[in-house]
Write an enzyme that holds these catalytic residues in place. Structure first.
Site, PDB file in Angstrom:
ATOM      1  N   SER A  80       0.949  -1.337   0.090  1.00 46.62           N
ATOM      2  CA  SER A  80      -0.147  -0.009  -0.113  1.00 46.62           C
ATOM      3  C   SER A  80       1.045   1.238  -0.064  1.00 46.62           C
ATOM      4  CB  SER A  80      -0.916  -0.249   1.119  1.00 46.62           C
ATOM      5  OG  SER A  80      -0.885   0.982   2.248  1.00 46.62           O
ATOM      6  N   LYS A 116      -4.718   9.237  -8.138  1.00 46.53           N
ATOM      7  CA  LYS A 116      -4.722   7.912  -7.277  1.00 46.53           C
ATOM      8  C   LYS A 116      -6.299   7.833  -7.571  1.00 46.53           C
ATOM      9  CE  LYS A 116      -4.026   6.209  -2.928  1.00 46.53           C
ATOM     10  NZ  LYS A 116      -5.341   5.445  -2.651  1.00 46.53           N
ATOM     11  N   ARG A 137      -5.955  -7.410  -4.492  1.00 46.91           N
ATOM     12  CA  ARG A 137      -5.007  -7.406  -3.783  1.00 46.91           C
ATOM     13  C   ARG A 137      -4.808  -8.223  -2.442  1.00 46.91           C
ATOM     14  NH1 ARG A 137      -3.998  -3.614   0.713  1.00 46.91           N
ATOM     15  NH2 ARG A 137      -1.889  -3.307   0.941  1.00 46.91           N
ATOM     16  N   LYS A 292       5.829   9.264  -7.567  1.00 45.33           N
ATOM     17  CA  LYS A 292       6.490   8.070  -7.654  1.00 45.33           C
ATOM     18  C   LYS A 292       8.031   8.486  -8.340  1.00 45.33           C
ATOM     19  CE  LYS A 292       2.787   5.173  -8.634  1.00 45.33           C
ATOM     20  NZ  LYS A 292       2.336   4.206  -9.663  1.00 45.33           N
ATOM     21  N   CYS A 413     -49.831  20.221   3.667  1.00 45.15           N
ATOM     22  CA  CYS A 413     -51.207  20.630   3.650  1.00 45.15           C
ATOM     23  C   CYS A 413     -52.093  19.732   4.221  1.00 45.15           C
ATOM     24  CB  CYS A 413     -51.487  20.777   2.257  1.00 45.15           C
ATOM     25  SG  CYS A 413     -51.651  19.184   1.303  1.00 45.15           S
ATOM     26  N   CYS A 428     -48.405  13.022  -1.868  1.00 45.70           N
ATOM     27  CA  CYS A 428     -49.693  13.876  -1.298  1.00 45.70           C
ATOM     28  C   CYS A 428     -50.828  13.985  -2.174  1.00 45.70           C
ATOM     29  CB  CYS A 428     -49.051  15.276  -0.847  1.00 45.70           C
ATOM     30  SG  CYS A 428     -50.250  16.518  -0.805  1.00 45.70           S
TER      31      CYS A 428
HETATM   32  S1  IVH Z   1       0.955   2.450  -7.143  1.00 48.42           S
HETATM   33  C1  IVH Z   1       3.546   0.092  -4.115  1.00 48.42           C
HETATM   34  N1  IVH Z   1      -0.406   4.195  -8.207  1.00 48.42           N
HETATM   35  O1  IVH Z   1      -3.706   3.052  -4.151  1.00 48.42           O
HETATM   36  C2  IVH Z   1       2.707   1.184  -5.279  1.00 48.42           C
HETATM   37  N2  IVH Z   1      -1.395   3.012  -6.738  1.00 48.42           N
HETATM   38  O2  IVH Z   1      -2.537   2.691  -1.319  1.00 48.42           O
HETATM   39  C3  IVH Z   1       1.637   0.926  -5.011  1.00 48.42           C
HETATM   40  N3  IVH Z   1      -3.803   3.302  -6.599  1.00 48.42           N
HETATM   41  O3  IVH Z   1      -3.626  -0.301  -3.509  1.00 48.42           O
HETATM   42  C4  IVH Z   1       0.683   1.455  -5.942  1.00 48.42           C
HETATM   43  N4  IVH Z   1      -4.207   4.649  -8.135  1.00 48.42           N
HETATM   44  O4  IVH Z   1      -5.061   0.653  -5.485  1.00 48.42           O
HETATM   45  C5  IVH Z   1      -0.477   3.219  -7.233  1.00 48.42           C
HETATM   46  N5  IVH Z   1      -1.621   5.565  -9.564  1.00 48.42           N
HETATM   47  C6  IVH Z   1      -1.646   4.775  -8.780  1.00 48.42           C
HETATM   48  C7  IVH Z   1      -2.790   4.403  -7.971  1.00 48.42           C
HETATM   49  C8  IVH Z   1      -2.470   3.527  -7.080  1.00 48.42           C
HETATM   50  C9  IVH Z   1      -4.497   4.055  -7.460  1.00 48.42           C
HETATM   51  C10 IVH Z   1      -4.341   2.391  -5.582  1.00 48.42           C
HETATM   52  C11 IVH Z   1      -3.776   1.142  -5.365  1.00 48.42           C
HETATM   53  C12 IVH Z   1      -3.073   0.656  -4.293  1.00 48.42           C
HETATM   54  C13 IVH Z   1      -3.575   2.005  -3.216  1.00 48.42           C
HETATM   55  C14 IVH Z   1      -2.276   2.145  -2.251  1.00 48.42           C
END
Ligand code: IVH
Length: 678
Positions: A80, A116, A137, A292, A413, A428
């Site tokens: 995560s 995200k 997952r 990232k 009413c 009504c």
């Molecule tokens: S990268 C180790 N990129 O967010 C890197 N995750 O909290 C993990 N998610 O379980 C994921 N959009 O379901 C990544 N552009 C994105 C994302 C993304 C949504 C979700 C994904 C992951 C969760 C992480």
């Protein structure tokens, strides 16, 4: 050509067209040509079942329902992400990364930012270019095998395009339900009396959890992919995240169009601010930005903690869900008399907007939620979606919480109530003599898409009705300056403005007038169809059911309703009064042949990108009123494409095909020619 070769060719062609249609949003053949290819493949496969391959495009739908999901062990754990809740958190993350990389410069580090997406994480494994399995997952180590369901999602490639992919390839991404599809699906569920989903994420998760893949196939799911990995030592994957996203696109995967490669912390902060500002206009719900480190060598060096990597972070956006308390549940009487339970909430800010009311739809929904007055609840506001109560926090229910009871008579009413057969809908029986229905009818008649009287807000309507100044819609046009100026919150200037607005509103169009009358289930499109077909009001007022049913959109339920509306003496009187006080419109050409003689009949239009003056559904409606078909993709048969901000590939495609492209200004000018406004 041998049968095997023909099958192979058909599959390859269909795969390419699927990719163009579902991933690139840029088809090159018509739907019927596509159908012909698909049909040919289907027939050949039905006649030769031994030649069916698992990666054939015909295998997306179907398959027997599973008894349960089996488990899949992830080769690499599905981690995560750590969270950043502020710009400071985000800067600290980048500084931490640079310290760990011993001396990298936070202002020069290459990073990638992506939305995200709020959906369900999925792992797709391809063996020799074919989708071998797909898994959730789960706990990060073991997930559930949802291959059969994922195969039904048209934007997931069953077989990779291009070349150079490693023999074993794992691609991870987010499966989500686009907002438009979510709204439509919920509407359908509600129409059938079924329980709607509370948000697009739950809808996506629920759709993937179906044991019968045919159910998943009917859900509007989509995917956005964001990572790739191969077996250890394998060749074929690039050295940076940005290049990985690009190559995934070439192999047929759908990638978020919003990703950007950026240099340094400041650029990332600006990206987050930009995306946050656009959050409500994106096609899917997002809950933040993932930032990232671009270099995969750096990612490797940075490594991961037990649950999340050191090379990425989630910059969270303000949540769309918050906890609050139900102060009371009231029943609101709508324009057509339906009583809707509404939760009055302790005001709470959700995603930047304060919510103090949430519709509970009907008593079935109240019972399903098991909601009581006084309960602690989770409320949600998604992009463009009206506030709703997600669930009751039962463990926090106070001792005095009171069950919601349907009143025994109309709360406004006192008239008696009528129950629908399944008792979900309560109405009504007071009709326009019910002040609540009367007020709603006035509000609707003056709304932007009806007579468009600006400056007539809810509080003012309350006063006008409560003081008996406005007893019928026509009374609005008899109001005097001195009557208005004497009302609370009204001054000399606002009274003059309202009189001006009412004077201007008298000159309208027949579709607006018909829509404004508030005939149950006569929306803008039906009103436009009625106007186009009858041309004038009196013919419509005297039409019988048979004549009405000949009109598009008017079926056996609506036709008698329209007849009944125009037969009621009260309604005929109000219409006569409205005409007498000067409400008027240009006579339209009667078109008994209906849609075919509408100005844009037979034309096919596409809307793409964000429009500033209206949302796309409004643009679509206006075009439909003129008789155009509004479709999702550009093809040689498209008449014109309306392009807003960030139009994407559809504009390029239209340019390629030499199709008429209208920017927003040209579109507005065009609409104006037909007396239509945003
Ligand atoms: S990268 C180790 N990129 O967010 C890197 N995750 O909290 C993990 N998610 O379980 C994921 N959009 O379901 C990544 N552009 C994105 C994302 C993304 C949504 C979700 C994904 C992951 C969760 C992480």
């Amino acid at each position: 050509m041998t049968l095997e070769n023909r099958l192979q060719l058909l599959r390859q062609q269909i795969r390419e067209h699927d990719h163009r249609y579902y991933v690139l949003d840029a088809p090159v053949i018509s739907d019927s040509e596509y159908d012909r290819l698909f049909q040919e493949l289907l027939v050949l496969e039905t006649d030769n079942p031994d030649l069916i391959t698992q990666d054939s495009p015909t295998r997306r739908v179907g398959g027997a329902p599973a008894a349960g999901f089996s488990q899949v062990h992830h080769r690499r754990p599905m981690l995560s992400l750590g969270n950043a809740f502020s710009d400071t958190d985000m800067k600290s993350f980048i500084e931490r990364v640079c310290r760990r990389l011993e001396g990298a410069d936070p202002n020069a580090l290459s990073l990638v930012c992506e939305p995200k997406i709020d959906g369900v994480a999925v792992s797709l494994v391809y063996e020799k270019g074919c989708l071998a399995y797909a898994a959730t997952r789960g706990d990060g180590v073991r997930g559930e095998d949802i291959t059969l369901n994922v195969r039904t999602i048209a934007s997931v490639p069953l077989r990779l395009l291009g070349e150079g992919w490693p023999d074993w390839l794992e691609v991870r991404g987010e499966i989500f339900m686009p907002l438009e599809g979510f709204r439509q699906m919920n509407q359908r569920l509600q129409d059938r009396g079924e329980r709607p989903f509370v948000n697009p994420r739950n809808a996506a998760a629920g759709s993937l959890r179906q044991l019968d893949p045919a159910v998943t196939a009917r859900r509007p799911l989509d995917i956005s992919c964001y990572s790739a990995s191969a077996a250890e030592g394998a060749q074929g994957l690039p050295a940076s995240h940005a290049a990985t996203l690009e190559i995934l696109g070439r192999w047929g995967f759908k990638i978020s169009p919003e990703w950007e490669q950026l240099t340094g912390a400041q650029a990332c902060l600006e990206y987050c601010a930009r995306l946050l500002a656009r959050r409500d206009s994106l096609r899917c719900e997002i809950d933040g930005v993932v930032c990232k480190v671009d270099s995969l060598a750096f990612q490797q060096r940075l490594g991961a903690a037990s649950r999340s990597p050191h090379w990425a972070i989630a910059r969270k956006f303000p949540p769309r869900e918050e906890m609050t308390r139900v102060l009371a549940v009231d029943f609101q009487v709508g324009r057509t008399g339906v009583l809707t339970p509404v939760a009055r909430l302790d005001p709470v800010a959700v995603g930047g907007v304060t919510i103090s009311n949430a519709s509970l739809h009907n008593m079935h929904a109240v019972q399903r939620l098991d909601l009581r007055s006084g309960d602690a609840v989770l409320v949600c506001r998604a992009a463009d979606v009206i506030p709703c109560v997600v669930r009751v926090l039962r463990e926090r229910r106070p001792p005095g919480a009171r069950p919601v009871v349907m009143p025994s008579a109309c709360p406004d009413c006192g008239a008696e109530l009528e129950y629908s057969l399944d008792e979900a809908q309560v109405r009504c029986a007071g009709g326009v003599s019910c002040p609540a229905q009367h007020k709603e009818a006035i509000r609707h008649f003056c709304s932007r898409r009806a007579l468009d009287v600006s400056g007539l807000g809810e509080k003012l309507i309350d006063q006008l009705v409560d003081s008996s100044l406005v007893q019928t819609l026509a009374d609005l046009f008899r109001l005097t300056h001195s009557q208005l100026a004497a009302l609370k919150l009204m001054g000399d200037k606002s009274a003059s403005n309202l009189i001006k607005a009412l004077t201007a509103a008298r000159q309208t169009t027949l579709p607006r007038f018909l829509y404004g009358l508030g005939i149950r289930d006569v929306g803008e499109v039906t009103a436009a169809n009625l106007a186009a077909s009858f041309g004038e009001l009196s013919a419509l007022m005297d039409a019988d059911e048979q004549r009405l049913q000949a009109i598009e959109d008017v079926g056996p339920v609506l036709a008698p309703r329209i007849v009944r509306f125009f037969r009621q003496t009260h309604n005929r009187e109000v219409i006569a009064q409205l005409l007498a006080v000067g409400v008027t419109w240009e006579p339209a050409q009667s078109t008994s042949a209906s849609p075919s003689s509408q100005p844009l009949a037979g034309q096919s239009w596409v809307l793409t990108g964000t429009l500033e003056t209206m949302d796309r559904s409004r643009g679509k409606l206006l075009l439909q009123q003129l008789g155009a078909r509004v479709v999702g993709s550009v093809s040689a048969r498209t008449t014109a494409v309306v392009v807003g901000e960030q139009p994407g590939s559809k504009r390029d495609k239209a340019q390629e095909l030499g199709i008429d492209i209208k920017d927003e200004r040209a579109f507005l000018a065009f609409l104006k020619e037909w007396n239509l406004e945003p």
